[in-house]
Scaffold this motif. Structure first.
Motif, PDB file in Angstrom:
ATOM      1  N   PRO A  61       0.969  -0.991   0.198  1.00  0.00           N
ATOM      2  CA  PRO A  61       0.329   0.321   0.131  1.00  0.00           C
ATOM      3  C   PRO A  61       1.122   1.231  -0.063  1.00  0.00           C
ATOM      4  CG  PRO A  61      -0.927  -1.701   1.693  1.00  0.00           C
ATOM      5  CD  PRO A  61       0.448  -2.063   1.132  1.00  0.00           C
ATOM      6  N   VAL A  62       0.292   2.395  -0.224  1.00  0.00           N
ATOM      7  CA  VAL A  62       1.124   3.256  -0.730  1.00  0.00           C
ATOM      8  C   VAL A  62       0.551   4.528   0.398  1.00  0.00           C
ATOM      9  CG1 VAL A  62       1.948   5.136  -2.131  1.00  0.00           C
ATOM     10  CG2 VAL A  62       2.346   2.831  -2.974  1.00  0.00           C
ATOM     11  N   ALA A  63       0.817   5.111   1.002  1.00  0.00           N
ATOM     12  CA  ALA A  63      -0.043   6.584   2.129  1.00  0.00           C
ATOM     13  C   ALA A  63      -0.118   7.363   0.807  1.00  0.00           C
ATOM     14  CB  ALA A  63       0.895   6.394   2.890  1.00  0.00           C
ATOM     15  N   LEU A  64      -0.825   8.180   0.719  1.00  0.00           N
ATOM     16  CA  LEU A  64      -0.610   9.685  -0.122  1.00  0.00           C
ATOM     17  C   LEU A  64      -0.642  10.656   0.873  1.00  0.00           C
ATOM     18  CD1 LEU A  64      -4.269   9.460  -2.227  1.00  0.00           C
ATOM     19  CD2 LEU A  64      -1.594   8.298  -2.397  1.00  0.00           C
ATOM     20  N   ASP A  65       0.466  11.326  -0.047  1.00  0.00           N
ATOM     21  CA  ASP A  65       0.823  12.751   0.546  1.00  0.00           C
ATOM     22  C   ASP A  65      -0.284  13.191   1.858  1.00  0.00           C
ATOM     23  OD1 ASP A  65       1.683  16.135   1.278  1.00  0.00           O
ATOM     24  OD2 ASP A  65       2.927  15.700  -0.269  1.00  0.00           O
ATOM     25  N   ALA A  66      -0.247  13.526   3.474  1.00  0.00           N
ATOM     26  CA  ALA A  66      -0.617  13.835   4.082  1.00  0.00           C
ATOM     27  C   ALA A  66      -1.663  15.153   3.967  1.00  0.00           C
ATOM     28  CB  ALA A  66      -1.083  14.189   4.982  1.00  0.00           C
ATOM     29  N   LYS A  67      -0.516  15.907   3.032  1.00  0.00           N
ATOM     30  CA  LYS A  67      -1.134  18.128   3.062  1.00  0.00           C
ATOM     31  C   LYS A  67      -1.866  18.552   1.904  1.00  0.00           C
ATOM     32  CE  LYS A  67       3.435  19.467   5.209  1.00  0.00           C
ATOM     33  NZ  LYS A  67       4.584  20.545   4.658  1.00  0.00           N
ATOM     34  N   VAL A  68      -2.097  17.214   1.336  1.00  0.00           N
ATOM     35  CA  VAL A  68      -3.077  17.393  -0.068  1.00  0.00           C
ATOM     36  C   VAL A  68      -3.904  16.633   0.905  1.00  0.00           C
ATOM     37  CG1 VAL A  68      -3.077  16.978  -2.807  1.00  0.00           C
ATOM     38  CG2 VAL A  68       0.122  17.624  -1.306  1.00  0.00           C
ATOM     39  N   LEU A  69      -4.061  15.748   0.379  1.00  0.00           N
ATOM     40  CA  LEU A  69      -5.547  15.158   1.230  1.00  0.00           C
ATOM     41  C   LEU A  69      -6.572  16.075   1.638  1.00  0.00           C
ATOM     42  CD1 LEU A  69      -3.906  11.281   2.389  1.00  0.00           C
ATOM     43  CD2 LEU A  69      -5.551  11.795   0.046  1.00  0.00           C
ATOM     44  N   PRO A  70      -6.880  16.483   2.199  1.00  0.00           N
ATOM     45  CA  PRO A  70      -7.588  17.109   2.370  1.00  0.00           C
ATOM     46  C   PRO A  70      -8.135  18.498   1.473  1.00  0.00           C
ATOM     47  CG  PRO A  70      -6.558  17.489   4.118  1.00  0.00           C
ATOM     48  CD  PRO A  70      -5.374  16.962   3.304  1.00  0.00           C
ATOM     49  N   VAL A  71      -7.226  19.131   0.941  1.00  0.00           N
ATOM     50  CA  VAL A  71      -7.436  20.092   0.070  1.00  0.00           C
ATOM     51  C   VAL A  71      -8.205  19.013  -1.604  1.00  0.00           C
ATOM     52  CG1 VAL A  71      -6.612  21.398  -1.905  1.00  0.00           C
ATOM     53  CG2 VAL A  71      -5.684  20.987   0.158  1.00  0.00           C
ATOM     54  N   LEU A  72      -7.468  17.585  -1.971  1.00  0.00           N
ATOM     55  CA  LEU A  72      -8.112  16.739  -3.111  1.00  0.00           C
ATOM     56  C   LEU A  72      -9.534  16.506  -2.744  1.00  0.00           C
ATOM     57  CD1 LEU A  72      -7.520  15.749  -5.064  1.00  0.00           C
ATOM     58  CD2 LEU A  72      -5.774  13.919  -4.309  1.00  0.00           C
ATOM     59  N   ARG A  73      -9.363  16.142  -0.935  1.00  0.00           N
ATOM     60  CA  ARG A  73     -10.858  15.460  -0.849  1.00  0.00           C
ATOM     61  C   ARG A  73     -12.805  16.300  -1.176  1.00  0.00           C
ATOM     62  NH1 ARG A  73      -8.967  12.426   4.493  1.00  0.00           N
ATOM     63  NH2 ARG A  73      -8.119  10.798   3.008  1.00  0.00           N
ATOM     64  N   ALA A  74     -11.565  17.871  -0.845  1.00  0.00           N
ATOM     65  CA  ALA A  74     -12.330  18.774  -1.703  1.00  0.00           C
ATOM     66  C   ALA A  74     -13.009  19.586  -3.065  1.00  0.00           C
ATOM     67  CB  ALA A  74     -11.698  20.238  -0.285  1.00  0.00           C
ATOM     68  N   MET A  75     -12.393  18.844  -3.131  1.00  0.00           N
ATOM     69  CA  MET A  75     -12.082  19.588  -4.409  1.00  0.00           C
ATOM     70  C   MET A  75     -12.946  18.177  -5.160  1.00  0.00           C
ATOM     71  SD  MET A  75      -8.560  20.148  -5.960  1.00  0.00           S
ATOM     72  CE  MET A  75      -8.651  20.447  -7.668  1.00  0.00           C
ATOM     73  N   MET A  76     -13.012  17.092  -4.418  1.00  0.00           N
ATOM     74  CA  MET A  76     -13.839  16.163  -5.251  1.00  0.00           C
ATOM     75  C   MET A  76     -15.295  16.082  -4.620  1.00  0.00           C
ATOM     76  SD  MET A  76     -11.847  13.110  -6.545  1.00  0.00           S
ATOM     77  CE  MET A  76     -12.339  11.976  -6.463  1.00  0.00           C
ATOM     78  N   ARG A  77     -15.252  16.713  -3.105  1.00  0.00           N
ATOM     79  CA  ARG A  77     -16.794  16.944  -2.863  1.00  0.00           C
ATOM     80  C   ARG A  77     -17.256  18.107  -3.930  1.00  0.00           C
ATOM     81  NH1 ARG A  77     -21.199  16.162  -1.359  1.00  0.00           N
ATOM     82  NH2 ARG A  77     -22.227  16.706   0.358  1.00  0.00           N
ATOM     83  N   SER A  78     -16.356  18.903  -4.499  1.00  0.00           N
ATOM     84  CA  SER A  78     -17.139  19.794  -5.252  1.00  0.00           C
ATOM     85  C   SER A  78     -17.923  19.804  -6.118  1.00  0.00           C
ATOM     86  CB  SER A  78     -16.372  20.981  -5.569  1.00  0.00           C
ATOM     87  OG  SER A  78     -15.182  20.901  -6.123  1.00  0.00           O
ATOM     88  N   GLY A  79     -16.631  18.678  -7.099  1.00  0.00           N
ATOM     89  CA  GLY A  79     -17.609  17.900  -8.073  1.00  0.00           C
ATOM     90  C   GLY A  79     -19.052  17.303  -8.255  1.00  0.00           C
ATOM     91  N   VAL A  80     -19.437  16.481  -6.845  1.00  0.00           N
ATOM     92  CA  VAL A  80     -21.084  16.393  -6.515  1.00  0.00           C
ATOM     93  C   VAL A  80     -21.584  17.809  -6.442  1.00  0.00           C
ATOM     94  CG1 VAL A  80     -22.855  14.936  -5.187  1.00  0.00           C
ATOM     95  CG2 VAL A  80     -20.156  14.496  -6.021  1.00  0.00           C
ATOM     96  N   ARG A  81     -21.217  18.649  -5.025  1.00  0.00           N
ATOM     97  CA  ARG A  81     -21.515  19.917  -4.567  1.00  0.00           C
ATOM     98  C   ARG A  81     -22.304  20.562  -5.898  1.00  0.00           C
ATOM     99  NH1 ARG A  81     -19.711  22.138   0.925  1.00  0.00           N
ATOM    100  NH2 ARG A  81     -22.117  22.665   0.514  1.00  0.00           N
ATOM    101  N   SER A  82     -21.239  21.141  -6.967  1.00  0.00           N
ATOM    102  CA  SER A  82     -20.886  21.813  -7.900  1.00  0.00           C
ATOM    103  C   SER A  82     -20.735  22.315  -8.707  1.00  0.00           C
ATOM    104  CB  SER A  82     -20.400  23.611  -7.689  1.00  0.00           C
ATOM    105  OG  SER A  82     -18.935  22.955  -7.159  1.00  0.00           O
ATOM    106  N   GLY A  83     -20.340  20.569  -9.581  1.00  0.00           N
ATOM    107  CA  GLY A  83     -19.840  20.540 -10.608  1.00  0.00           C
ATOM    108  C   GLY A  83     -20.536  19.468 -11.256  1.00  0.00           C
ATOM    109  N   THR A  84     -19.611  19.092 -12.893  1.00  0.00           N
ATOM    110  CA  THR A  84     -20.526  17.870 -13.682  1.00  0.00           C
ATOM    111  C   THR A  84     -21.802  16.514 -11.970  1.00  0.00           C
ATOM    112  OG1 THR A  84     -18.263  16.575 -14.503  1.00  0.00           O
ATOM    113  CG2 THR A  84     -19.551  19.595 -15.740  1.00  0.00           C
ATOM    114  N   ALA A  85     -20.999  16.265 -11.337  1.00  0.00           N
ATOM    115  CA  ALA A  85     -21.347  15.133 -10.992  1.00  0.00           C
ATOM    116  C   ALA A  85     -22.404  15.159 -10.501  1.00  0.00           C
ATOM    117  CB  ALA A  85     -19.926  14.334 -10.132  1.00  0.00           C
ATOM    118  N   GLY A  86     -23.453  16.359 -10.529  1.00  0.00           N
ATOM    119  CA  GLY A  86     -24.352  16.447  -8.712  1.00  0.00           C
ATOM    120  C   GLY A  86     -25.013  15.144  -9.147  1.00  0.00           C
ATOM    121  N   ALA A  87     -25.232  14.446  -9.866  1.00  0.00           N
ATOM    122  CA  ALA A  87     -27.015  13.716  -9.941  1.00  0.00           C
ATOM    123  C   ALA A  87     -26.218  12.423  -9.255  1.00  0.00           C
ATOM    124  CB  ALA A  87     -26.708  12.585 -11.659  1.00  0.00           C
TER     125      ALA A  87
END
Length: 623
Positions: A539-565
């Motif tokens: 297993p590979v642990a991802l950069d702990a500093k990057v993860l919260p930001v990337l997760r927030a960006m993934m959340r925005s894909g559903v909240r305000s992006g093209t993945a709303g469905a």
């Protein structure tokens, strides 16, 4: 059949050696010559030669030696002299016997002896059945008593079978009831089924006479078409058996099972016998030997009058069989089936984000499920998840403003924005959430090829893992120029499988990329399987500093992006809906997760986020 033929040829090739060796050892007329001729004649099937070296009735000896081969269904006999002692007109020869019982059984090895005496100045073997085997007596015969195991099931993660019982129809005989019709029965069954007549007949003749001998197994359709003809064969009876062979979803992953046919028997050349079931695809094929085990076999002697067993001469316990235990979650599998019900062209894989365990695999009716594991599809803008991880590590801020024009050229590579109204500027996060390819491609100059390669590797793309079924971890093209990097961000020179992308989503969700796991027991498939898993990468642990930001960006894909469905009740859904630009503009991805369930959906001419939303809703509220 092929394996058996090879053994017979090998024995034929060694006969000359055996005969020469025996002859070369004995240069003077003595008991040696009688021993040599008897054993060579028996070994080669020249029963006249063997009988001529005994003091018994030649017809009786010939029949006894012939019947020993038939009743053992032996592919060959081989003998090795241990010692020879003479004392006046008496002699004793001790020898080792090796009997190849065929069907890929082990050799039956035993030690016996030949008593000899002089008859009118000629050495003769004192004939009795004990010459063949020390425990074989007058009025007895050999028999081979196999006891096959019933096929075991493929199980889901809770131990429930991933297939239903199906009735199979086993045609067989009880040899004692056939009288003189055994040969006719073998001939008629061979004509009807394609199995070799001699193999069917030897199976009958080698079995205990009062034991039901399974000869051919049929599925319902085949049996129905042949029933009237089978009924016309005297002595053939049908034994209906319930076996776990009808696959439940994911059907193509679990795999189909068929009765052994004449064609598959020749193709397999293994331990299967007419009447066995054979895995044709999926896990049923990859774990064929594990699910069926190997037949317990005994060599016994029988009383010719009563048919009762007198003694067990040798027993091979066989290899026990066992179920195959998988990580499939039947309730989540049902949710994926519900999500894709009625769709025309879509595949879906769900994994447990925290472990990489495969929970569900499903596909539209016109798409093979194995494409979800092994399909090589363009990554499209779904690769922007991996690119975003690299860009965030290089210091690009989610708030950075980017233009989203209808067209853009980067390093000579041209990109077009489709599906959204182009124009204006928006943040990196918004461009990511709305899958603006022209904006994201412009960031190619902010990362190196090595940066993208590292992120791809950390998120499992191209990692050297293999499942026991065909699978594909992905491949990234050359990243030597800005054009190459821009194409990678747009996923135009990257190939992935839905499984690989589900693992990417799971890595972002859990913080650690995990290699996929489909089967928990046994740890490896049969040695003859087409695909053998490698040792899984760590297993590979991802950069702990990057993860919260990337997760927030993934959340925005559903909240305000093209993945709303993809939005569903319960825990928040994270993910992006990403078109495949370039040559495959009619395909699109959803890659994301809810809770500990990560999913990748690839759909054609449809919104994959809608399928993901239906999936998450069905997981939350199963029918």
């Amino acid at each position: 059949m092929r394996a058996r033929a090879r053994r017979v040829l090998a024995v034929a090739a060694t006969m000359a050696v055996a005969g020469t060796t025996l002859t070369g050892c004995f240069e003077e007329p003595s008991a040696h010559e009688a021993v040599r001729d008897f054993l060579v004649g028996w070994q080669s099937g020249d029963y006249d030669l063997a009988a001529g070296r005994t003091d018994g009735d030649p017809a009786v000896v010939r029949k006894a030696l012939h019947d020993a081969r038939v009743h053992l269904d032996a592919a060959s006999f081989r003998f090795h002299i241990r010692s020879l002692t003479e004392n006046g007109g008496e002699s004793i020869a001790d020898f080792d016997a090796e009997v190849d019982l065929g069907e890929n059984n082990s050799l039956w090895e035993y030690t016996s002896r030949l008593p000899l005496h002089l008859v009118d100045g000629v050495w003769k073997v004192r004939w009795s059945p004990s010459v063949i085997h020390p425990q074989l007596k007058e009025g007895q015969r050999f028999a081979v008593d196999p006891k096959p195991e019933v096929r075991r099931p493929v199980l889901d993660r809770t131990g429930e079978p991933l297939q239903a019982d199906t009735t199979l129809y086993v045609a067989g005989v009880t040899p004692a009831t056939l009288g003189d019709n055994a040969e006719k029965v073998g001939e008629q069954l061979a004509a009807l089924t394609g199995f070799a007549q001699d193999r069917l007949l030897s199976r009958i003749r080698s079995a205990p006479p009062r034991t039901f001998v399974p000869l051919v197994t049929f599925g319902w359709r085949k049996y129905a078409s042949l029933k009237s003809k089978l009924d016309d064969i005297p002595g053939v009876t049908i034994d209906e058996q319930k076996q776990p062979v009808a696959p439940a979803p994911p059907e193509q992953i679990v795999g189909r099972v068929s009765a052994l046919t004449a064609e598959s028997e020749q193709e397999l050349g293994g331990p299967q016998r007419a009447g066995d079931s054979v895995g044709l695809s999926g896990l049923q094929k990859a774990y064929q030997d594990h699910l069926t085990g190997s037949t317990q076999t005994s060599v016994i002697t029988l009383d010719l009058k009563t048919g009762e067993q007198v003694a067990e001469l040798k027993k091979w316990p066989g290899r026990p069989n066992a179920p195959v235990e998988t990580t499939i979650d039947s309730s989540i599998q049902a949710a994926s089936e519900t999500a894709l019900a009625g769709t025309r062209s879509a595949v879906m894989v769900a994994v447990k984000a925290s472990t990489g365990e495969v929970l569900a695999v499903s596909a539209s009716d016109n798409v093979k499920e194995d494409k979800a594991l092994a399909g090589k599809y363009p990554a499209g803008n779904a690769f922007s998840i991996i690119a975003a991880e690299a860009l965030l590590r290089k210091g690009v801020k989610p708030s950075q403003r980017l233009a989203c024009p209808a067209e853009r050229t980067v390093g000579g590579a041209r990109f077009e924005q489709t599906g959204l109204t182009a124009g204006g500027t928006q943040s990196f996060q918004s461009s990511f959430a709305r899958s603006c390819v022209t904006a994201l491609a412009a960031l190619a100059r902010r990362v190196s090829g090595d940066d993208l390669d590292k992120s791809a590797a950390d998120l499992g793309i191209g990692k050297p893992w293999k499942l026991p079924l065909n699978s594909f971890s992905g491949k990234v093209g050359d990243l030597d120029s800005d054009a190459d990097k821009a194409k990678a961000i747009a996923g135009q020179n990257v190939e992935v499988s839905p499984l690989a992308m589900a693992l990417v989503a799971g890595a972002v969700a859990s913080g650690t990329w995990h290699p996929p796991l489909l089967v928990t027991k046994p740890p490896t498939p049969d040695p003859a399987a087409e695909v053998l898993p490698t040792t899984p990468p760590a297993p590979v642990a991802l950069d702990a500093k990057v993860l919260p930001v990337l997760r927030a960006m993934m959340r925005s894909g559903v909240r305000s992006g093209t993945a709303g469905a993809a939005a569903a009740g319960g825990e928040p859904v994270h993910g992006i809906a990403a078109p495949v630009t370039g040559k495959s503009k009619n395909q699109a991805w959803f890659v994301g997760w809810q809770g500990d369930v990560a999913v990748a959906v690839l759909a054609e001419n449809a919104d994959p986020a809608a399928y993901a939303g239906r999936f998450f809703a069905a997981v939350r509220d199963p029918a």
